[in-house]
Design an enzyme around this catalytic site. Structure first.
Site, PDB file in Angstrom:
ATOM      1  N   ASP A  67      71.802 143.672  72.998  1.00 53.11           N
ATOM      2  CA  ASP A  67      72.939 144.101  72.182  1.00 53.11           C
ATOM      3  C   ASP A  67      72.585 144.250  70.704  1.00 53.11           C
ATOM      4  O   ASP A  67      71.508 143.835  70.263  1.00 53.11           O
ATOM      5  CB  ASP A  67      74.131 143.142  72.354  1.00 53.11           C
ATOM      6  CG  ASP A  67      73.701 141.682  72.465  1.00 53.11           C
ATOM      7  OD1 ASP A  67      72.599 141.353  72.009  1.00 53.11           O
ATOM      8  OD2 ASP A  67      74.467 140.875  73.003  1.00 53.11           O
ATOM      9  N   ASN A 136      83.000 131.603  75.272  1.00 49.29           N
ATOM     10  CA  ASN A 136      84.062 132.221  76.078  1.00 49.29           C
ATOM     11  C   ASN A 136      83.516 132.823  77.377  1.00 49.29           C
ATOM     12  O   ASN A 136      84.205 133.564  78.056  1.00 49.29           O
ATOM     13  CB  ASN A 136      84.800 133.296  75.264  1.00 49.29           C
ATOM     14  CG  ASN A 136      83.890 134.448  74.855  1.00 49.29           C
ATOM     15  OD1 ASN A 136      82.718 134.474  75.212  1.00 49.29           O
ATOM     16  ND2 ASN A 136      84.427 135.399  74.111  1.00 49.29           N
ATOM     17  N   HIS A 138      80.933 134.943  77.670  1.00 42.74           N
ATOM     18  CA  HIS A 138      80.323 136.282  77.621  1.00 42.74           C
ATOM     19  C   HIS A 138      78.822 136.222  77.863  1.00 42.74           C
ATOM     20  O   HIS A 138      78.163 135.223  77.589  1.00 42.74           O
ATOM     21  CB  HIS A 138      80.663 137.014  76.309  1.00 42.74           C
ATOM     22  CG  HIS A 138      79.981 136.517  75.076  1.00 42.74           C
ATOM     23  ND1 HIS A 138      80.590 136.489  73.838  1.00 42.74           N
ATOM     24  CD2 HIS A 138      78.738 136.021  74.858  1.00 42.74           C
ATOM     25  CE1 HIS A 138      79.750 136.025  72.937  1.00 42.74           C
ATOM     26  NE2 HIS A 138      78.624 135.731  73.525  1.00 42.74           N
ATOM     27  N   GLU A 143      82.488 140.823  76.671  1.00 42.74           N
ATOM     28  CA  GLU A 143      83.533 139.840  76.412  1.00 42.74           C
ATOM     29  C   GLU A 143      84.470 139.714  77.625  1.00 42.74           C
ATOM     30  O   GLU A 143      84.533 140.627  78.459  1.00 42.74           O
ATOM     31  CB  GLU A 143      84.345 140.294  75.190  1.00 42.74           C
ATOM     32  CG  GLU A 143      83.544 140.358  73.892  1.00 42.74           C
ATOM     33  CD  GLU A 143      83.316 138.993  73.246  1.00 42.74           C
ATOM     34  OE1 GLU A 143      83.068 137.998  73.959  1.00 42.74           O
ATOM     35  OE2 GLU A 143      83.379 138.926  72.011  1.00 42.74           O
TER      36      GLU A 143
HETATM   37  C1  F6R Z   1      72.939 137.773  72.059  1.00 43.10           C
HETATM   38  C2  F6R Z   1      73.831 137.724  73.190  1.00 43.10           C
HETATM   39  C3  F6R Z   1      74.924 136.726  73.264  1.00 43.10           C
HETATM   40  C4  F6R Z   1      74.439 135.314  73.035  1.00 43.10           C
HETATM   41  C5  F6R Z   1      75.586 134.305  73.130  1.00 43.10           C
HETATM   42  C6  F6R Z   1      75.118 132.896  72.850  1.00 43.10           C
HETATM   43  O1  F6R Z   1      71.951 138.774  72.236  1.00 43.10           O
HETATM   44  O2  F6R Z   1      73.664 138.512  74.070  1.00 43.10           O
HETATM   45  O3  F6R Z   1      75.550 136.813  74.511  1.00 43.10           O
HETATM   46  O4  F6R Z   1      73.460 135.019  73.997  1.00 43.10           O
HETATM   47  O5  F6R Z   1      76.573 134.644  72.223  1.00 43.10           O
HETATM   48  O6  F6R Z   1      74.709 132.806  71.517  1.00 43.10           O
HETATM   49  P1  F6R Z   1      73.995 131.488  70.967  1.00 43.10           P
HETATM   50  O7  F6R Z   1      72.678 131.394  71.663  1.00 43.10           O
HETATM   51  O8  F6R Z   1      73.823 131.732  69.500  1.00 43.10           O
HETATM   52  O9  F6R Z   1      74.881 130.345  71.302  1.00 43.10           O
END
Ligand code: F6R
Length: 259
Positions: A67, A136, A138, A143
């Site tokens: 992403d 959440n 995702h 989302e």
């Molecule tokens: C980032 C991504 C997100 C993160 C998720 C957890 O490329 O795809 O889904 O993996 O938001 O983020 P952290 O590791 O910062 O808790």
């Protein structure tokens, strides 16, 4: 779904890096799907160490990131482009032409989604996909919603995700409202998926994803349907799992490996 519960972040990161390296040794031209955020940083550090010791060679590996924020370019320190060069690519011998990143500054983000999806297909799909999980539920920036998104698409970020990710921005007001994310369908087409989670803040999402019903309101729950998904967790992130920790649970064990 395989479950690996590591004692702590260091062990989880080491295990994840070992698994990535093993895949590259078996298939040097691996197509590797990568995530950003705090969770995989330790894994990337381990991979850099392994590369420096000559234990793994990325010269034939192709990467695709999951992403990118819309509106952020490579020079922006909060961009995922910048994150990847800073935390991984500058420390390994992956070829620049084999690195695939979404362009957050694309004039036509819809066209950018199509370009990326096509590039993944042209590379033969993802062999091994690393994902993190949001509080959440995702994965990527898919989302919670009413229908699982299939291909790479534009996402309106939830307020919760923007609040949690504000820690990566010097100016909290500059957290973008939109991103481009590889879709759940494309993630699920990967031959193997490793989900990493290490903090207690992820425990609820992890419990929902593993023990709850498969539903787009908890995007990570879809991994229950994947033939080769690995949930690589720390004890803190796994602490809500009844199947593992509640002996009176009516659920049967999936599989437990304690490192
Ligand atoms: C980032 C991504 C997100 C993160 C998720 C957890 O490329 O795809 O889904 O993996 O938001 O983020 P952290 O590791 O910062 O808790």
């Amino acid at each position: 779904m395989e479950l690996i519960i590591a004692k702590d972040y260091r062990e989880m990161s080491h295990q994840a890096a070992t698994q990535v390296a093993a895949n590259i040794i078996v298939k040097p031209e691996l197509v590797l799907g990568l995530a950003t955020g705090s969770t995989p940083v330790g894994t990337y550090e381990e991979l850099i160490k392994m590369r420096k010791k000559g234990m793994v060679d990325f010269s034939k590996v192709t990467t695709f990131n999951l992403d990118e924020y819309i509106g952020l370019g490579p020079k922006d320190e909060a961009s995922y482009h910048h994150f990847m060069f800073h935390n991984l690519f500058s420390g390994i011998n992956v070829k620049r032409e084999n690195i695939n990143l979404l362009n957050g500054l694309a004039k036509d983000p819809e066209a950018e989604c199509r370009r990326y999806e096509k590039a993944i297909r042209k590379a033969g799909g993802i062999d091994l996909q690393i994902v993190g999980i949001g509080q959440n539920g995702h994965i990527g920036f898919n989302e919670p919603c009413d229908v699982f998104p299939t291909v790479t698409h534009i996402v309106d970020l939830s307020e919760e995700t923007r609040r949690v990710n504000a820690k990566f921005f010097k100016d909290k007001k500059k957290v973008p409202t939109q991103a481009i994310s590889v879709g759940i369908g494309t993630i699920m087409k990967a031959k193997e998926i490793i989900l990493l989670a290490n903090t207690k803040e992820k425990a609820e999402a992890i419990t929902e994803a593993i023990e709850g019903p498969v539903r787009p309101q908890v995007p990570a729950s879809v991994l229950q349907l994947h033939p080769k998904s690995v949930m690589m967790l720390t004890e803190q992130a796994a602490k809500g799992l009844k199947r593992i920790f509640d002996k009176s649970s009516k659920f049967s064990y999936i599989e437990k490996k304690v490192l």
